[in-house]
Design an enzyme around this catalytic site. Structure first.
Site, PDB file in Angstrom:
ATOM      1  N   TYR A   1      -7.160  -4.161   9.261  1.00 52.67           N
ATOM      2  CA  TYR A   1      -7.461  -4.906   8.044  1.00 52.67           C
ATOM      3  C   TYR A   1      -8.952  -5.172   7.993  1.00 52.67           C
ATOM      4  CZ  TYR A   1      -4.471  -6.544   4.331  1.00 52.67           C
ATOM      5  OH  TYR A   1      -3.779  -6.631   3.149  1.00 52.67           O
TER       6      TYR A   1
ATOM      7  N   GLY B   1       0.234  -4.707   1.668  1.00 48.72           N
ATOM      8  CA  GLY B   1      -0.899  -5.037   0.816  1.00 48.72           C
ATOM      9  C   GLY B   1      -0.514  -5.791  -0.439  1.00 48.72           C
TER      10      GLY B   1
ATOM     11  N   HIS C   1       0.832  -1.198   0.000  1.00 47.38           N
ATOM     12  CA  HIS C   1       0.000   0.000   0.000  1.00 47.38           C
ATOM     13  C   HIS C   1       0.870   1.253   0.000  1.00 47.38           C
ATOM     14  CE1 HIS C   1      -4.470   0.050   0.798  1.00 47.38           C
ATOM     15  NE2 HIS C   1      -4.221   1.290   0.463  1.00 47.38           N
TER      16      HIS C   1
END
Length: 257
Positions: free
Chosen positions: A136, A106, A62
């Site tokens: 999450y 991610g 991410h």
């Protein structure tokens, strides 16, 4: 952000933003999704998702710099990573993740959402939300649970430490480990084998397996409880501290509140 190539019925998407270690920014994710849509239009029968040959980091996960600093759900339904995972799962043909280097955050879920995984012995996987105090969501956790035994998923998520590809192969999470000098030939031989089989049969089986993998019964009360637990994290001081520490390139100071 990416490059693409179609050879016969096999399409390749190569992550190509080394300046940010192929972080899954909104721009990069949009480019991958557009490539998948074009592959569908071109009737690609198997896709390979990879980074450039020889990279040290396959993807840094991410793009933390794009996450809100506090008060908002950082991984909501419209989050780029959630969109990418859905598109990988819904793509009508198999996707093989070809992994060289390390996979962070991610990007681990991105790889696990692919249909098959081939990695070099040097590759490693580190699920890092706990390093940044990032919550999450349910669908993301299910991606881990569908790929790994719950104890392994817990180890990855709780420790945030890298796990080598060789260990994940022994546990059936990775399909194959191939030497760096052989991984391209091995992966594309597999892709061509898949592309030579009946595409409609494979597409239907992929969708059936996707539905079955997501067939987990949950009461409305349990769903509300899970969502409430997420808000405990993203409304916390620790969440804001984790994002600030990342941007300031320092170790976060978590206090558990």
């Amino acid at each position: 952000m990416i490059t693409t190539h179609i050879d016969g019925a096999v399409g390749t998407i190569t992550l190509n933003h080394e300046a940010k270690r192929n972080a899954l920014s909104e721009r990069l994710v949009d480019a991958v999704i557009a490539a998948l849509a074009e592959f569908t239009r071109q009737e690609v029968r198997c896709a390979v998702l990879r980074a450039a040959s020889g990279v040290k980091v396959w993807s840094a996960g991410h793009d933390v710099s794009e996450l809100p600093e506090g008060g908002l759900d950082p991984l909501g339904w419209r989050d780029p990573l959630r969109h990418l995972i859905r598109e990988l799962e819904n793509f009508p043909a198999p996707i093989i993740a070809l992994i060289e280097g390390s996979v962070w955050g991610g990007a681990c879920e991105t790889v696990l959402a692919c249909d098959l995984i081939v990695a070099t012995p040097e590759a490693s996987f580190a699920a890092t939300p706990a390093k940044h105090s990032v919550p999450y969501n349910v669908s993301g956790l299910l991606t881990f649970l569908n790929a790994a035994h719950i104890h392994i998923a817990k180890e990855m998520l709780f420790t945030a430490q890298p796990i080598p590809a060789s260990r994940l192969e022994r546990m059936g999470i990775i399909n194959h480990v191939a030497a760096a000098g052989e991984i391209d030939a091995f992966t594309y031989d597999m892709a061509r084998t898949i592309a030579g089989n009946a595409p409609l049969s494979i597409s239907v089986m992929k969708e059936q397996l996707r539905i079955l993998a997501g067939a987990h019964t949950m009461s409305p009360q349990d769903f509300e409880r899970i969502q409430g637990l997420r808000r405990v994290v993203y409304n916390s001081q620790d969440y804001s501290e984790g994002i600030r520490a990342f941007k300031e390139k320092r170790k976060p100071r978590f206090e558990g509140r």
